[in-house]
Design an enzyme around this catalytic site. Structure first.
Site, short mmCIF file in Angstrom:
data_model
loop_
_atom_site.label_atom_id
_atom_site.label_comp_id
_atom_site.label_asym_id
_atom_site.label_seq_id
_atom_site.Cartn_x
_atom_site.Cartn_y
_atom_site.Cartn_z
CD GLU A 216 -8.24 7.13 -23.63
OE1 GLU A 216 -7.07 6.74 -23.49
OE2 GLU A 216 -9.03 7.60 -24.58
CG PHE B 254 -16.30 0.51 -34.02
CD1 PHE B 254 -15.07 0.24 -33.98
CD2 PHE B 254 -16.17 1.96 -33.49
CE1 PHE B 254 -14.10 0.77 -34.12
CE2 PHE B 254 -15.24 2.64 -33.84
CZ PHE B 254 -13.98 2.20 -33.95
CD GLN B 255 -13.89 2.96 -30.69
OE1 GLN B 255 -14.59 3.80 -30.31
NE2 GLN B 255 -12.66 3.45 -30.74
CE LYS C 83 -23.27 7.57 -30.35
NZ LYS C 83 -22.17 7.44 -31.35
CG MET D 186 13.41 -1.61 -7.46
SD MET D 186 14.45 -1.29 -5.98
CE MET D 186 13.55 0.05 -5.06
C1 LIG Z 1 4.01 -0.38 -15.41
C2 LIG Z 1 5.16 -1.17 -14.54
N1 LIG Z 1 5.92 -1.85 -15.31
C3 LIG Z 1 7.03 -2.86 -14.86
C4 LIG Z 1 7.13 -2.39 -13.62
C5 LIG Z 1 8.44 -3.33 -12.87
N2 LIG Z 1 9.47 -2.38 -12.37
C6 LIG Z 1 9.41 -1.91 -11.04
S1 LIG Z 1 10.73 -0.90 -10.81
C7 LIG Z 1 11.30 -0.78 -12.31
C8 LIG Z 1 12.32 0.03 -12.86
C9 LIG Z 1 11.77 1.44 -12.82
O1 LIG Z 1 12.78 1.93 -13.50
P1 LIG Z 1 13.02 3.63 -13.49
O2 LIG Z 1 11.66 4.16 -13.96
O3 LIG Z 1 14.25 4.04 -14.30
O4 LIG Z 1 13.26 4.11 -11.95
P2 LIG Z 1 14.40 3.88 -11.06
O5 LIG Z 1 14.23 2.31 -10.41
O6 LIG Z 1 15.84 3.61 -11.88
O7 LIG Z 1 14.71 4.88 -10.22
C10 LIG Z 1 10.44 -1.74 -13.11
C11 LIG Z 1 10.51 -2.07 -14.32
C12 LIG Z 1 6.41 -1.57 -12.77
N3 LIG Z 1 6.53 -1.45 -11.28
N4 LIG Z 1 5.48 -1.14 -13.39
#
Ligand SMILES: Cc1ncc(C[n+]2csc(CCOP(=O)(O)OP(=O)(O)O)c2C)c(N)n1
Lengths: 567, 173
Positions: free
Chosen positions: A44, A106-107, A156, A464
């Site tokens: 979803e 449920f749900q 529902k 990042m």
């Molecule tokens: C759902 C979610 N979980 C954690 C984060 C924290 N976060 C921000 S950037 C990042 C790293 C992203 O890594 P990747 O997808 O490999 O992209 P890159 O930065 O290497 O291009 C994380 C873990 C986030 N923004 N969103």
């Protein structure tokens, strides 16, 4: 009844997954097969991001149809993403029968309670009689004023209840009257400031894309010769005089873009919300400038920065009013100054003979893909490189989760964009981490044979965060190394999607050329240099005039991520 | 606008009488970190509408945000700031105070009730319930005095309701 309302609202595409508490609605869907297309997703969250990508790229509301409980809670990240970036969605969730509500059936989940802080509005339907009115209001509220997601929770028992369908023609919502027309006196004051300014600067935000006014803004810029920068959400401007365009601003904005903000004597901010990623330290943001702030949401004005001339209104109206004015202005010295800074501090990167630079891939894609391509970027370094090195010349052509920063956004959003724009190229660019958060939607691409193009920039890291750890935590890489990534090309091929895996700089252009010309969906798994950092960078809460302009490679990263030695 | 000086501020909010409105408003205050000191709810003049009177603490910028954010709740029809100066507004709060008494304190409390024009609404051998109505400062002063004479067992307060005085509200409308 639901679908009769959808018909009246000209809904053409629906995104979702069925379940017990929405099964009657899905049953009815069969009778509307010829009137609207339904797309089944594998999660979803995927369906919700897809509806969001559809909405951002087309300007039409995205419609999501899911079941109660887990179906509903799985949409939460997607709804929050849309809410933060003001994207119009109408999310219909099934709910347990009216008589079971409150019994922990449920749900059963109180989804109106859960979603209250992340929706523009939501409503638990209590009778069939109110349904037509509620649906009409949902579409109206989602799409007008400052757009946003609206959730309707439909028990529902009401899905089978009979009732007369009378769709209201007009709506009278006592507490909802967005101000669309900017106050003439404030507009005049803004123009007076422009006349007297030596160094004006327009900051274009997401509002320019949402309101579909990029063409008006381009006209305005060219008419008066005013330089422009944009926020992450404001990409897509194209003044005829290319010198007027100074790129993105904020934490990873260009040096010259941020320089323009710091040195301007007047800022005209259009549809921006001055987020902390844009302002850095708000006290040192645009210290020399008077600020004109135009926004349709009065609560944005004065929220994060002090404003000298507030204009509450729809950008369409306000820009049309601005364009009626005529005055001779000469900002050429200022434009000259900015041009010099642009030349002395360009956005660049250095190529490497052995490793692919992620910026190279992005910049090549920007050259090879047609100008009206819709690009969905994920979150992290990849997103910032796209913002820096992909030149967007069309509104609604850059989709990313700006406000919430939701990893896993790009792939499903790109699918939604393709569904809404079958004749445009759609390119998904994601990092290896985020790509795996909604990788299941590769199945959706194949199921509907949607020729979406995908590039995974694989730096074997949660890049990042790794960058922050390198720069601010003494190179302690806590839980950011992904040295066990799968071969994404193999996964894609297994799903039925053509794929290429590249690791040498010489392969970049050739691979992108194949990608552009592929008639089928296709994925490129690009192994890129794990050492690369996003530069410039304004440290969080810092002065946007003083970004870090370089960040040395950490020699250990190659070893840690790929088991390779630095030369 | 003052960024630093915090003060108390009353807003009167007219809302559509729909399920969940209170929760939405409460949610908004929690979510944005606004501090409610009191909130009172009741039917308004027109059927289908309710009026909330909310007392909040904050600096001018926060108060402005509160008003604007309230308007974003779809069911909120009108937000009317109540004038800060007591000359320009009327404000009332009611409190019920259950207090223990003995022969000695009984007299003291009866006296206080008279001075403050309160009412005794329930009496037993060793306790009574007193009703007091007035501006909040008056209610608070009364409670303090009662506290110093007898042992208060329970207090129930309505929270403030307030209106701008006639001249001001006419000009506003
Ligand atoms: C759902 C979610 N979980 C954690 C984060 C924290 N976060 C921000 S950037 C990042 C790293 C992203 O890594 P990747 O997808 O490999 O992209 P890159 O930065 O290497 O291009 C994380 C873990 C986030 N923004 N969103």
């Amino acid at each position: 009844m639901l679908f009769e309302a959808f018909k009246r609202e000209r809904v053409e595409k629906i995104f979702g997954i069925p379940g017990g508490a929405i099964i009657h609605v899905y049953d009815e869907l069969c009778s509307y097969e010829n009137e609207m297309d339904f797309f089944l997703f594998r999660h979803e969250q995927g369906a919700t991001h897809a509806a969001d990508g559809y909405a951002r790229s087309t300007g039409k509301p995205g419609v999501v149809l899911v079941t109660s409980g887990p179906g509903a809670t799985n949409t939460v990240t997607g709804i929050a993403t849309a809410y933060m970036d003001s994207v119009p969605l109408v999310v219909i969730t099934g709910q347990v029968s009216t008589s079971a509500i409150g019994t922990d059936a449920f749900q059963e989940v109180d989804i109106t309670g859960v979603s209250m802080p992340i929706t523009k509005h939501n409503h638990l339907v209590t009778s069939v009689e109110e349904l037509p009115q509620v649906l009409k209001e949902a579409f109206h509220i989602a799409t007008t004023g400052r757009p946003g997601p609206v959730l309707i929770d439909l028990p529902k028992s009401l899905q089978t209840a009979e009732g007369e369908f009378r769709y209201p023609r007009k709506l009278e919502i006592p507490g909802y009257k967005p101000t669309l027309v900017g106050h003439p006196r404030q507009i005049k004051r803004a123009v007076e400031l422009l006349k007297n300014s030596k160094k004006p600067l327009v900051i274009a935000g997401g509002g320019v894309n949402l309101s579909g006014t990029a063409h008006l803004l381009n006209q305005f810029l060219d008419k008066f010769g005013i330089p422009v920068v944009n926020t992450l959400m404001g990409h897509g401007l194209n003044p005829q005089d290319e010198r007027l365009y100074l790129g993105g601003i904020g934490m990873h904005g260009s040096y010259y873009g941020n320089y323009a903000v710091v040195n301007a004597d007047l800022i005209v901010a259009l549809g921006v919300r001055f987020s902390d990623r844009i302002t850095g330290d708000p006290k040192r943001f645009a210290p020399n400038a008077k600020i004109v702030h135009v926004d349709v949401d009065p609560a944005e004005i004065g929220k994060n920065v002090q404003v000298d001339v507030p204009v509450v209104g729809d950008l369409k109206n306000v820009l049309e009013e601005f364009l009626k004015f005529d005055f001779e202005a000469d900002y050429s010295e200022w434009i000259e100054e900015l041009q010099k800074v642009k030349e002395s501090h360009p956005l660049t990167y250095e190529k490497h003979e052995k490793f692919i630079k992620p910026q190279h891939v992005v910049e090549a894609a920007s050259r090879y893909f047609p100008p009206d391509t819709v690009v969905a970027a994920d979150v992290g370094q990849n997103q910032m490189w796209v913002a820096q090195f992909y030149r967007f010349r069309n509104p609604r052509s850059f989709l990313c989760s700006g406000g919430l920063g939701t990893m896993g956004y790009a792939l499903p959003a790109g699918i939604g964009a393709k569904i809404g724009n079958p004749h445009k190229e759609v390119l998904v660019i994601a990092g290896d981490g985020g790509f795996q958060m909604n990788i299941q939607e590769l199945m959706t691409i194949n199921r509907y044979k949607l020729p979406v193009k995908v590039i995974v920039l694989d730096n074997s890291a949660l890049g990042m965060v790794r960058q922050w750890q390198q720069l601010f935590f003494g190179c302690r890489y806590s839980a950011t190394v992904l040295n066990d990534n799968p071969d994404f090309a193999k996964i894609a091929e297994d799903v039925g999607i053509k794929a290429l895996r590249i690791r040498r700089p010489d392969d970049v252009e050739g691979a992108i050329d194949v990608l552009v010309h592929s008639k089928e969906p296709m994925l490129i798994h690009a192994l890129v240099d794990p050492r690369e950092n996003v530069i410039p960078m304004v440290p969080p809460g810092g002065d946007i005039g003083q970004p870090l302009l370089s960040a040395p490679y950490d020699k250990e990263i190659l070893q840690k991520t790929r088991g390779e030695q630095d030369e | 606008m003052s960024e630093t000086v915090e003060h108390e501020h009353i807003v009167s909010v007219l809302v559509c009488n729909k399920p969940g409105v209170l929760r939405r408003v409460a949610n908004l205050f929690a979510r944005r970190g606004f501090n409610i000191s009191s909130i009172s709810v009741g039917e308004a003049k027109d059927p289908g509408l309710s009026r909330l009177t909310i007392v909040v603490r904050g600096n001018d910028r926060i108060i402005e945000q509160i008003e604007k954010q309230l308007y974003k709740v779809i069911e909120v029809v009108k937000v009317s700031p109540i004038a800060p100066s007591p000359e320009k507004r009327v404000e009332r709060e009611m409190a019920l105070i259950k207090v223990q008494i003995d022969e000695k304190t009984k007299l003291e409390i009866l006296q206080l009730v008279e001075i403050f024009r309160g009412k005794i609404i329930d009496v037993a051998k060793d306790g009574m319930i007193v009703e007091i109505t007035g501006a909040r400062s008056k209610v608070e002063a009364f409670i303090k005095l009662v506290e110093s004479s007898g042992k208060i067992v329970e207090i129930a307060r309505t929270g403030i309701v307030a209106m701008n005085r006639w001249n001001l509200s006419k000009k506003e409308a």
